[in-house]
Design an enzyme around this catalytic site. Sequence first.
Site, mmCIF file in Angstrom:
data_model
loop_
_atom_site.group_PDB
_atom_site.id
_atom_site.type_symbol
_atom_site.label_atom_id
_atom_site.label_comp_id
_atom_site.label_asym_id
_atom_site.label_seq_id
_atom_site.Cartn_x
_atom_site.Cartn_y
_atom_site.Cartn_z
ATOM 1 N N LEU A 82 0.815 -1.223 0.000
ATOM 2 C CA LEU A 82 0.000 0.000 0.000
ATOM 3 C C LEU A 82 0.843 1.264 0.000
ATOM 4 O O LEU A 82 0.316 2.353 -0.234
ATOM 5 C CB LEU A 82 -0.911 0.041 1.242
ATOM 6 C CG LEU A 82 -1.747 -1.198 1.560
ATOM 7 C CD1 LEU A 82 -2.639 -0.924 2.766
ATOM 8 C CD2 LEU A 82 -2.607 -1.582 0.373
ATOM 9 N N THR A 127 -5.406 1.919 -8.812
ATOM 10 C CA THR A 127 -6.341 3.022 -8.538
ATOM 11 C C THR A 127 -7.199 3.371 -9.750
ATOM 12 O O THR A 127 -6.783 3.148 -10.897
ATOM 13 C CB THR A 127 -5.525 4.276 -8.124
ATOM 14 O OG1 THR A 127 -6.328 5.443 -8.286
ATOM 15 C CG2 THR A 127 -4.295 4.480 -8.991
ATOM 16 N N LYS A 155 1.207 4.709 -11.011
ATOM 17 C CA LYS A 155 0.419 3.543 -10.592
ATOM 18 C C LYS A 155 0.160 2.602 -11.779
ATOM 19 O O LYS A 155 0.039 1.395 -11.610
ATOM 20 C CB LYS A 155 -0.901 3.999 -9.965
ATOM 21 C CG LYS A 155 -0.747 4.561 -8.566
ATOM 22 C CD LYS A 155 -0.474 3.455 -7.546
ATOM 23 C CE LYS A 155 -0.481 3.955 -6.130
ATOM 24 N NZ LYS A 155 -0.340 2.887 -5.132
ATOM 25 N N HIS A 181 -11.711 6.001 -1.759
ATOM 26 C CA HIS A 181 -12.323 5.526 -0.521
ATOM 27 C C HIS A 181 -11.785 6.348 0.636
ATOM 28 O O HIS A 181 -10.626 6.732 0.671
ATOM 29 C CB HIS A 181 -12.126 4.025 -0.324
ATOM 30 C CG HIS A 181 -10.733 3.548 -0.551
ATOM 31 N ND1 HIS A 181 -10.223 3.310 -1.807
ATOM 32 C CD2 HIS A 181 -9.739 3.277 0.316
ATOM 33 C CE1 HIS A 181 -8.968 2.900 -1.698
ATOM 34 N NE2 HIS A 181 -8.646 2.882 -0.418
#
Length: 344
Positions: A82, A127, A155, A181
């Site tokens: 992460l 993402t 990403k 989120h």
Amino acid sequence: MKKALITGITGQDGFFLSKQLLEKGYEVHGLVRNDSRQCLGSLRCLPRELSDELSLHKCDITDHETVMVILKDEQFDEIYHLSAQSFVGHSFDQPRITNNTNIGGTQNVVDAIRLFYPHTKLYFAATSELFGRAVESPQNENTPFYPRSPYGISKLAGYWIVKNNREGYGLWGVNGILFNHESELRGEKFVTRKITKSIASIVTGAQDELRIGNLNIKRDWGFSGDYVDAMWRMLQHDIPDDYVIATGENYSLREFTERAFKVVDVDIVWEGEGVNEVGRDASTGRVLVRVDPEFFRPAENECVLGDCTKARKVLGWKPTLGFDRLIERMVKADLKFMKKTSYV
Ligand code: NAP
């Protein structure tokens, strides 16, 4: 007992994921850049009985050698990767740091898994920013990518590192293409948290107004606690694959702002257009929201909407916390923080 590593454990998702894994009986390890208490970020909100269970390793994800040593010494069943320079806005100012962290860091983790413990299952935090100027709506796993920021580009490279190593070298790796989120632990520079924190400050008299960028952008906003459950489900599946995780509903930043003010019983009425737009308290006429071009981005994804049919079918995942309850949770938590009471 399964053994998991969370990189980026001090972030928002790191909190919810470590809590869930510890509650499931995992042995949980985390990488932290600095292990002094004030640098532990969201982890400081973990109940003591859970945080005592964590094993933390000091490591910058860009440090190839340290990543190698930790992954060689500790053989993890699951790695949730992460850690990232995760703020899109900063990526425009700091593209190299963004690339070093998000691409270089991912390469380090993948190299170490391949070299020392190829049985490890890897989750990579991809993402919705991969879709950027989306060519279709809603976006699913087959939608072509068109990133619009250095963050999205970095990403996308991470996504391909995982996919390429999966196809070429048998890496057990998944890409979670997660849409926005949020939670009360969202970093304060992110717009949703900036809104909820500003409202708490306005209500308690510590701030006059909220200054904000493009109110027209639309996002598909879910709850971090739900999304980390999707990460875990991806790694329990037999076959590694890529999944979109989203709510399937999107709202403009204007709607988010209105509903957040509603939590403190303020109705916002909008006046003016573009950079001259303001939001007034309907009952007093006071300006509470002001558009500020300082927060506009060089390139913006106007309309983001996810289709998570695959995750619903294959993983049995679905979101549990709706838009209004998410906002209410965030505003109330910020009011509580503001009044200096402790969290949870
Ligand atoms: P976050 O709160 O910003 O956390 C980022 C984490 O990465 C922090 O723990 C941070 O550590 C760590 N980190 C940054 N640079 C590092 C480095 N050089 N070495 C080691 N650690 C480093 O992000 P989040 O919201 O939890 O998101 C988790 C992941 O999901 C990120 O990769 C993000 O890009 C991705 N993602 C998030 C969303 C979302 O809406 N939240 C959506 C899609 C994907 P420090 O505490 O030391 O700064």
